[in-house]
Design an enzyme around this catalytic site. Structure first.
Site, PDB file in Angstrom:
ATOM      1  N   CYS A 122      -2.253 -26.243  46.166  1.00 54.62           N
ATOM      2  CA  CYS A 122      -2.052 -27.406  47.043  1.00 54.62           C
ATOM      3  C   CYS A 122      -3.255 -28.329  47.083  1.00 54.62           C
ATOM      4  O   CYS A 122      -3.141 -29.475  47.507  1.00 54.62           O
ATOM      5  CB  CYS A 122      -1.734 -26.951  48.466  1.00 54.62           C
TER       6      CYS A 122
ATOM      7  N   HIS B 254      -3.284 -32.527  53.879  1.00 49.19           N
ATOM      8  CA  HIS B 254      -2.212 -31.800  53.187  1.00 49.19           C
ATOM      9  C   HIS B 254      -1.154 -31.428  54.211  1.00 49.19           C
ATOM     10  O   HIS B 254      -1.468 -30.927  55.292  1.00 49.19           O
ATOM     11  CB  HIS B 254      -2.810 -30.549  52.530  1.00 49.19           C
TER      12      HIS B 254
ATOM     13  N   ASN C 157       6.323 -28.780  52.802  1.00 45.75           N
ATOM     14  CA  ASN C 157       5.079 -28.649  52.042  1.00 45.75           C
ATOM     15  C   ASN C 157       5.405 -28.821  50.557  1.00 45.75           C
ATOM     16  O   ASN C 157       6.056 -27.963  49.966  1.00 45.75           O
ATOM     17  CB  ASN C 157       4.472 -27.268  52.323  1.00 45.75           C
TER      18      ASN C 157
HETATM   19  N1  ACO Z   1      12.499 -17.852  60.962  1.00 47.54           N
HETATM   20  C1  ACO Z   1      12.426 -17.011  62.010  1.00 47.54           C
HETATM   21  N2  ACO Z   1      11.433 -16.113  62.160  1.00 47.54           N
HETATM   22  C2  ACO Z   1      10.488 -16.059  61.217  1.00 47.54           C
HETATM   23  C3  ACO Z   1      10.512 -16.903  60.093  1.00 47.54           C
HETATM   24  C4  ACO Z   1      11.566 -17.820  59.985  1.00 47.54           C
HETATM   25  N3  ACO Z   1      11.688 -18.668  58.961  1.00 47.54           N
HETATM   26  N4  ACO Z   1       9.436 -16.632  59.338  1.00 47.54           N
HETATM   27  C5  ACO Z   1       8.760 -15.662  59.956  1.00 47.54           C
HETATM   28  N5  ACO Z   1       9.382 -15.297  61.094  1.00 47.54           N
HETATM   29  C6  ACO Z   1       8.998 -14.291  62.050  1.00 47.54           C
HETATM   30  C7  ACO Z   1       8.036 -13.294  61.477  1.00 47.54           C
HETATM   31  O1  ACO Z   1       8.747 -12.283  60.771  1.00 47.54           O
HETATM   32  C8  ACO Z   1       7.339 -12.773  62.713  1.00 47.54           C
HETATM   33  O2  ACO Z   1       8.148 -11.763  63.276  1.00 47.54           O
HETATM   34  P1  ACO Z   1       7.494 -10.363  63.701  1.00 47.54           P
HETATM   35  O3  ACO Z   1       6.466 -10.730  64.749  1.00 47.54           O
HETATM   36  O4  ACO Z   1       8.669  -9.627  64.231  1.00 47.54           O
HETATM   37  O5  ACO Z   1       6.896  -9.808  62.444  1.00 47.54           O
HETATM   38  C9  ACO Z   1       7.379 -13.948  63.683  1.00 47.54           C
HETATM   39  O6  ACO Z   1       8.293 -14.899  63.127  1.00 47.54           O
HETATM   40  C10 ACO Z   1       6.023 -14.608  63.890  1.00 47.54           C
HETATM   41  O7  ACO Z   1       5.333 -14.698  62.677  1.00 47.54           O
HETATM   42  P2  ACO Z   1       3.895 -15.330  62.592  1.00 47.54           P
HETATM   43  O8  ACO Z   1       3.384 -15.128  61.203  1.00 47.54           O
HETATM   44  O9  ACO Z   1       3.054 -14.920  63.724  1.00 47.54           O
HETATM   45  O10 ACO Z   1       4.252 -16.881  62.807  1.00 47.54           O
HETATM   46  P3  ACO Z   1       3.244 -18.048  62.809  1.00 47.54           P
HETATM   47  O11 ACO Z   1       3.282 -18.723  64.114  1.00 47.54           O
HETATM   48  O12 ACO Z   1       1.919 -17.666  62.241  1.00 47.54           O
HETATM   49  O13 ACO Z   1       3.917 -19.035  61.741  1.00 47.54           O
HETATM   50  C11 ACO Z   1       3.712 -19.703  59.456  1.00 47.54           C
HETATM   51  C12 ACO Z   1       4.160 -18.600  60.429  1.00 47.54           C
HETATM   52  C13 ACO Z   1       4.489 -20.946  59.757  1.00 47.54           C
HETATM   53  C14 ACO Z   1       4.003 -19.232  58.032  1.00 47.54           C
HETATM   54  C15 ACO Z   1       2.209 -19.932  59.669  1.00 47.54           C
HETATM   55  O14 ACO Z   1       1.507 -18.740  59.611  1.00 47.54           O
HETATM   56  C16 ACO Z   1       1.641 -20.883  58.637  1.00 47.54           C
HETATM   57  O15 ACO Z   1       1.964 -22.051  58.610  1.00 47.54           O
HETATM   58  N6  ACO Z   1       0.737 -20.380  57.775  1.00 47.54           N
HETATM   59  C17 ACO Z   1       0.163 -21.205  56.746  1.00 47.54           C
HETATM   60  C18 ACO Z   1       1.133 -21.352  55.645  1.00 47.54           C
HETATM   61  C19 ACO Z   1       0.749 -22.389  54.665  1.00 47.54           C
HETATM   62  O16 ACO Z   1       0.173 -23.390  54.990  1.00 47.54           O
HETATM   63  N7  ACO Z   1       1.117 -22.116  53.417  1.00 47.54           N
HETATM   64  C20 ACO Z   1       0.996 -23.044  52.405  1.00 47.54           C
HETATM   65  C21 ACO Z   1      -0.322 -22.990  51.745  1.00 47.54           C
HETATM   66  S1  ACO Z   1      -0.483 -24.262  50.613  1.00 47.54           S
HETATM   67  C22 ACO Z   1      -0.151 -23.733  49.019  1.00 47.54           C
HETATM   68  O17 ACO Z   1      -1.038 -23.511  48.252  1.00 47.54           O
HETATM   69  C23 ACO Z   1       1.319 -23.541  48.589  1.00 47.54           C
END
Ligand code: ACO
Length: 313
Positions: free
Chosen positions: A112, A236, A266
């Site tokens: 990214c 980003h 994203n």
């Molecule tokens: N729908 C419903 N529930 C979900 C989903 C979904 N799509 N995805 C995850 N959950 C659940 C999880 O399983 C978890 O349940 P559990 O507690 O029973 O295990 C719960 O939701 C909470 O998960 P968290 O990881 O605490 O959620 P968080 O608030 O951290 O959000 C997210 C998750 C959105 C992925 C966040 O961590 C994030 O944005 N991280 C960065 C990701 C990113 O930017 N990635 C791209 C990088 S760039 C590149 O190089 C491609």
């Protein structure tokens, strides 16, 4: 000599996938996706629309905006992790389609943060006098490496491309400072396995909320400016909460931050050039504005630039 932006363009595929559509594929909800990420829709390429096709559409628009033909290009850099094939590169495919007969061409792999790596590399060639016109593109068809059974990741990504023609600009304009970085020890936070994206969301989140604000602030200081001098922030588009962390650190009002994650999700290396191109098209960023571009990605990698937008002619 200072390198700056001569033209911009972007393109996203026609098909829109909503959060409601995703509810039918994995156990998720529109409410969860919007509140955790800010994403409402994303665009998904058709089966026969490849990364090079998206890159081509964005590039044609950027060349037209710059008022030049492909023949004028000296170098083409395409930031992507989803090239049509391992080789030839997307950059070489573009070179052919744009008739950029004298241009060297290569892809840049920094996930990214790839567009930031591409833009800063291009600036070195321009500023040392080696090349005059460089096309930098961020293009991704992430849908082909998305695991559509994994709700942790499949709700996040979209397809698209953004392109930027770079060249010399008048004094007072262009890139004033940059920062690039990598931390290979973070290789298990975000990677590809058996062709598909794997992510430890919490790890990536922790890294990004630290790095994005830090890099944004660093380029402002390196340019000899203060936060008050920053007119616009183009982060980003990975997660609205991460973007907000950078915005808060720079004390920038909401309306001065590019925000297109709601529409496109994203799009990895394409997200910054798409957002920048849109903000310029909508006259939110105009000539003379000090703009911070900042990104992070798998690797782990990151990069930021402070530039004064415009050509000054
Ligand atoms: N729908 C419903 N529930 C979900 C989903 C979904 N799509 N995805 C995850 N959950 C659940 C999880 O399983 C978890 O349940 P559990 O507690 O029973 O295990 C719960 O939701 C909470 O998960 P968290 O990881 O605490 O959620 P968080 O608030 O951290 O959000 C997210 C998750 C959105 C992925 C966040 O961590 C994030 O944005 N991280 C960065 C990701 C990113 O930017 N990635 C791209 C990088 S760039 C590149 O190089 C491609």
């Amino acid at each position: 000599m200072t390198a700056g932006i001569l033209g911009l363009g972007h393109y996203v595929p026609e098909r829109i996938m909503t959060n409601k559509d995703l509810e039918k594929i994995v156990e998720t909800s529109d409410e969860w996706i919007q509140s955790r990420t800010g994403i409402e829709t994303r665009h998904i390429a058709s089966e026969n629309e490849e990364t090079s096709d998206l890159a081509y559409e964005a590039s044609v628009r950027a060349l037209s905006d710059a008022g030049i033909d492909g023949e004028a290009l000296d170098l083409i850099l395409v930031a992507t992790i989803t090239g049509d094939m391992a080789f030839p590169s997307v950059a070489c495919q573009l070179q052919k389609r744009l008739g950029a007969t004298k241009a060297a061409a290569m892809d840049v792999g920094a996930a990214c943060a790839g567009f930031m790596y591409g833009m800063i590399t291009a600036a070195q060639f321009i500023e040392n006098g080696g090349y005059e016109k460089v096309l930098v593109v961020g293009a991704e068809k992430l849908s082909k490496i998305t695991d559509w059974t994994d709700r942790n990741t499949c709700v996040l990504f979209g397809d698209g491309a953004g392109a930027c023609v770079m060249g010399q600009v008048a004094e007072g304009y262009g890139i004033k400072s940059f920062e690039l970085g990598a931390d290979g020890t973070g290789d298990t936070a975000l990677y590809q396995e058996n062709e598909l994206i794997r992510m430890n969301g919490r790890e990536v989140f922790k890294f990004a909320v630290r790095q994005m604000p830090e890099s944004s602030e660093n380029v402002v200081l390196k340019a000899g400016l203060t936060k008050d001098d920053v007119d616009f922030l183009v982060p980003h588009q990975a997660n609205v909460r991460i973007m907000e962390a950078a915005r808060t650190r720079l004390d920038i009002p909401k309306e001065k931050m590019a925000y297109s994650i709601n529409k496109y999700g994203n799009t990895s290396a394409a997200s910054i050039p798409i957002a920048l191109s849109e903000e310029v098209q909508n006259n939110k960023i105009t000539s003379g504005d000090n703009v911070v571009l900042v990104g992070f990605g798998g690797g782990l990698t990151w990069g930021a630039v402070l530039l004064t937008y415009g050509r000054g002619d």
